[in-house]
Design an enzyme around this catalytic site. Structure first.
Site, mmCIF file in Angstrom:
data_model
loop_
_atom_site.group_PDB
_atom_site.id
_atom_site.type_symbol
_atom_site.label_atom_id
_atom_site.label_comp_id
_atom_site.label_asym_id
_atom_site.label_seq_id
_atom_site.Cartn_x
_atom_site.Cartn_y
_atom_site.Cartn_z
ATOM 1 N N HIS A 74 0.821 -1.218 0.000
ATOM 2 C CA HIS A 74 0.000 0.000 0.000
ATOM 3 C C HIS A 74 0.853 1.264 0.000
ATOM 4 O O HIS A 74 0.356 2.345 -0.275
ATOM 5 C CB HIS A 74 -0.923 0.009 1.225
ATOM 6 C CG HIS A 74 -2.005 -1.033 1.155
ATOM 7 N ND1 HIS A 74 -3.330 -0.711 1.046
ATOM 8 C CD2 HIS A 74 -1.959 -2.388 1.172
ATOM 9 C CE1 HIS A 74 -4.059 -1.815 0.998
ATOM 10 N NE2 HIS A 74 -3.243 -2.857 1.089
ATOM 11 N N ASP A 121 3.607 9.563 -0.948
ATOM 12 C CA ASP A 121 2.434 8.833 -0.473
ATOM 13 C C ASP A 121 2.153 7.675 -1.422
ATOM 14 O O ASP A 121 2.271 7.849 -2.638
ATOM 15 C CB ASP A 121 1.227 9.793 -0.462
ATOM 16 C CG ASP A 121 0.226 9.455 0.624
ATOM 17 O OD1 ASP A 121 0.205 8.301 1.052
ATOM 18 O OD2 ASP A 121 -0.536 10.351 1.041
HETATM 19 C C1 G6P Z 1 -0.994 3.497 6.103
HETATM 20 C C2 G6P Z 1 -0.602 2.042 5.913
HETATM 21 C C3 G6P Z 1 -1.643 1.112 6.526
HETATM 22 C C4 G6P Z 1 -1.914 1.521 7.963
HETATM 23 C C5 G6P Z 1 -2.358 2.982 8.034
HETATM 24 C C6 G6P Z 1 -2.626 3.472 9.467
HETATM 25 O O1 G6P Z 1 -2.073 3.813 5.289
HETATM 26 O O2 G6P Z 1 -0.386 1.757 4.556
HETATM 27 O O3 G6P Z 1 -1.192 -0.220 6.484
HETATM 28 O O4 G6P Z 1 -2.874 0.674 8.554
HETATM 29 O O5 G6P Z 1 -1.333 3.777 7.460
HETATM 30 O O6 G6P Z 1 -1.497 3.303 10.269
HETATM 31 P P1 G6P Z 1 -1.478 2.362 11.554
HETATM 32 O O7 G6P Z 1 -0.043 2.311 11.930
HETATM 33 O O8 G6P Z 1 -2.341 3.061 12.555
HETATM 34 O O9 G6P Z 1 -2.045 1.015 11.172
#
Ligand code: G6P
Length: 489
Positions: free
Chosen positions: A167, A379
């Site tokens: 992602h 991003d």
């Molecule tokens: C990004 C990453 C996700 C993640 C999100 C929120 O979008 O690609 O995998 O879940 O951030 O971050 P966190 O550390 O709270 O999961």
């Protein structure tokens, strides 16, 4: 074929209930919306971490297995101890991979124990998965936390097809080679059968690393899905820009409740342009640079003083990591400096909101905003940009978008593309976007909406699954044209 999805976080969170017990609630994120029908129809399951440690929620498995908490498919929790969370999630994932893959190596903490925890937790995820899959199942692993899972699954004898979608961006070779575990990680990735990236740029970077670091690897390009050949392995590598549920966002923005809320927001800023920023708290989002650009715009276009308001929403995130708290302090200092410099009776230039907006409020803010200012330094995709377009059912509003957001590849023709490091350039584009005539807003917004509508989250999922499953790639996928790269101008 059953689908088994694996991601660091489950799409549901376990939160304390008023009666002292626990309840399961949907988490944020659009991925589950797209995957839910497939998982329900094929009796699939989703494996992931609850976000809490064993110490905080000791019986996550039981709570998720409770029939009251059924969501149409099975949820399988992986539990982490506090030290696993610190070294695997905060440490290797968010203090090494996250900054390195976003081109910020100076933020990395290359602690050897973080790598050991990454290996161990990837193995744990693999064990949980191996216990639940048969040879005909399809395993779909998501994101940078779990890049080493496929190799572990193979070592456990799993013969299923295993695919991976990243992602976040994939870094260029010069950045990737700084990683002390670069060979391990690249070889681990090559254990997948299909690897999906967000943009052509990310795939190009990955190929550059494969060519430089994996002796004997050959890359055969066959359009949107290429193949890497290494010894006896053939790995498919494709570009699949993730998206949103376009119709659902458009529907929510068309509801009277959202429209009324948008009217109220506008009424609070009479005869003013509203510029909106919505970002998770993160040093990759370029929030201080954006605030500097806004300040520069007010200095350069004195006519705009009192005529433009920036609403900056910052969604709290990873506050346990020191860099994130520093970022918060920097943002808050800048907001108060700028407000201190320009505020006058009846006008405060920046409205700063430090919390997430719920599913009803967010479309209202998008509808009220004359300009969405989305300027990450780098991003993977950036879904805020796509959500803004989907919500503009009135075909008004302008998007100022960073060249370094993955979304720029698809949205470059309707958006004002900017280099987020170029404070003067962003200030100029923002000034132009604020003064754009309604007809030009409409023609740009139509192009933007078409781009998001044509490649929504369902199309993304179909393209990925087809690339994973198709026996022959020669006619893949019938209507999947190549995703363009950003043109710098
Ligand atoms: C990004 C990453 C996700 C993640 C999100 C929120 O979008 O690609 O995998 O879940 O951030 O971050 P966190 O550390 O709270 O999961």
């Amino acid at each position: 074929m059953r689908i088994v999805v694996v991601s660091n976080r489950l799409p549901f969170v376990i939160v304390p209930a008023p009666d002292g017990g626990w309840v399961v609630e949907p988490g944020s994120g659009g991925l589950v919306t797209a995957l839910r029908p497939v998982l329900e129809n094929r009796h699939g399951c989703w494996i992931g971490w609850t976000g809490a440690t064993n110490e905080e929620v000791p019986r996550a498995g039981e709570i998720l297995a409770n029939p009251e908490n059924r969501f149409g498919f099975e949820l399988v929790p992986v539990t982490l101890t506090a030290s696993e969370r610190d070294d695997f999630y905060f440490g290797f994932s968010n203090e090494i991979l996250w900054p390195l893959f976003h081109d910020q190596p100076s933020v990395c903490r290359f602690e050897p124990r973080f790598w050991l925890a990454y290996e161990a937790v990837n193995r744990m995820f693999a064990e949980t998965t191996a216990a639940r899959v048969g040879p005909d199942d399809f395993i779909w692993v998501h994101d940078y936390h779990l890049m080493a899972m496929a190799g572990k699954l193979r070592a456990m004898g799993v013969r299923s097809r295993i695919a991976f979608f990243l992602h976040i961006p994939f870094p260029p070779l010069d950045m990737f080679v700084k990683l002390p575990w670069r060979f391990h990680l690249l070889r681990a990735l090559i254990e997948y059968d299909l690897i999906g990236f967000q943009t052509a740029r990310d795939r190009r970077n990955f190929f550059q690393c494969v060519r430089a670091l994996l002796r004997g690897a050959r890359i055969l390009s066959q359009g949107p899905v290429a193949t890497v050949h290494l010894h006896d392995r053939h790995i498919r590598v494709g570009v699949f820009p993730i998206s949103i549920d376009f119709s659902e966002f458009a529907r929510r923005a068309s509801e009277e409740q959202a429209m009324a809320k948008a009217r109220n927001l506008r009424a609070d800023e009479p005869d003013r342009k509203i510029v909106l920023g919505v970002d998770r708290l993160d040093y990759t989002k370029g929030i201080p640079e954006k605030l500097n650009a806004f300040r520069s715009m007010l200095r350069r276009f004195p006519d705009l003083k009192g005529r433009v308001t920036l609403i900056q929403v910052v969604v709290p995130s990873r506050e346990e990591i020191p860099g994130y708290l520093e970022q918060k302090t920097t943002i808050e200092r800048l907001v108060s400096e700028i407000n201190g410099e320009f505020t006058r009776s009846g006008w405060v230039p920046i409205h700063y909101i430090y919390r997430g907006l719920d599913a009803m409020r967010l479309p209202a803010y998008y509808l009220a905003a004359d300009v969405a200012l989305v300027t990450p330094l780098k991003d993977g995709m950036n879904l805020v940009a796509k959500e803004y377009c989907a919500c503009r059912v009135d075909e008004q509003g302008s998007l100022v978008l960073s060249e370094f957001a993955g979304a720029a590849a698809q949205l470059q023709h309707g958006a004002f593309l900017v280099n987020p490091f170029d404070v003067e350039g962003v200030a100029g584009a923002l000034g132009r976007a604020c003064q754009l005539p309604s007809e030009e807003q409409r023609s740009r917004m139509r192009r933007l909406r078409k781009a998001v509508r044509d490649y929504d989250i369902y199309r993304w999922m179909d393209a990925f699954l087809e690339a994973a499953i198709a026996k022959d790639l020669s006619d893949f996928p019938k209507n999947h044209e190549a995703i363009p790269e950003v043109v710098f101008s």
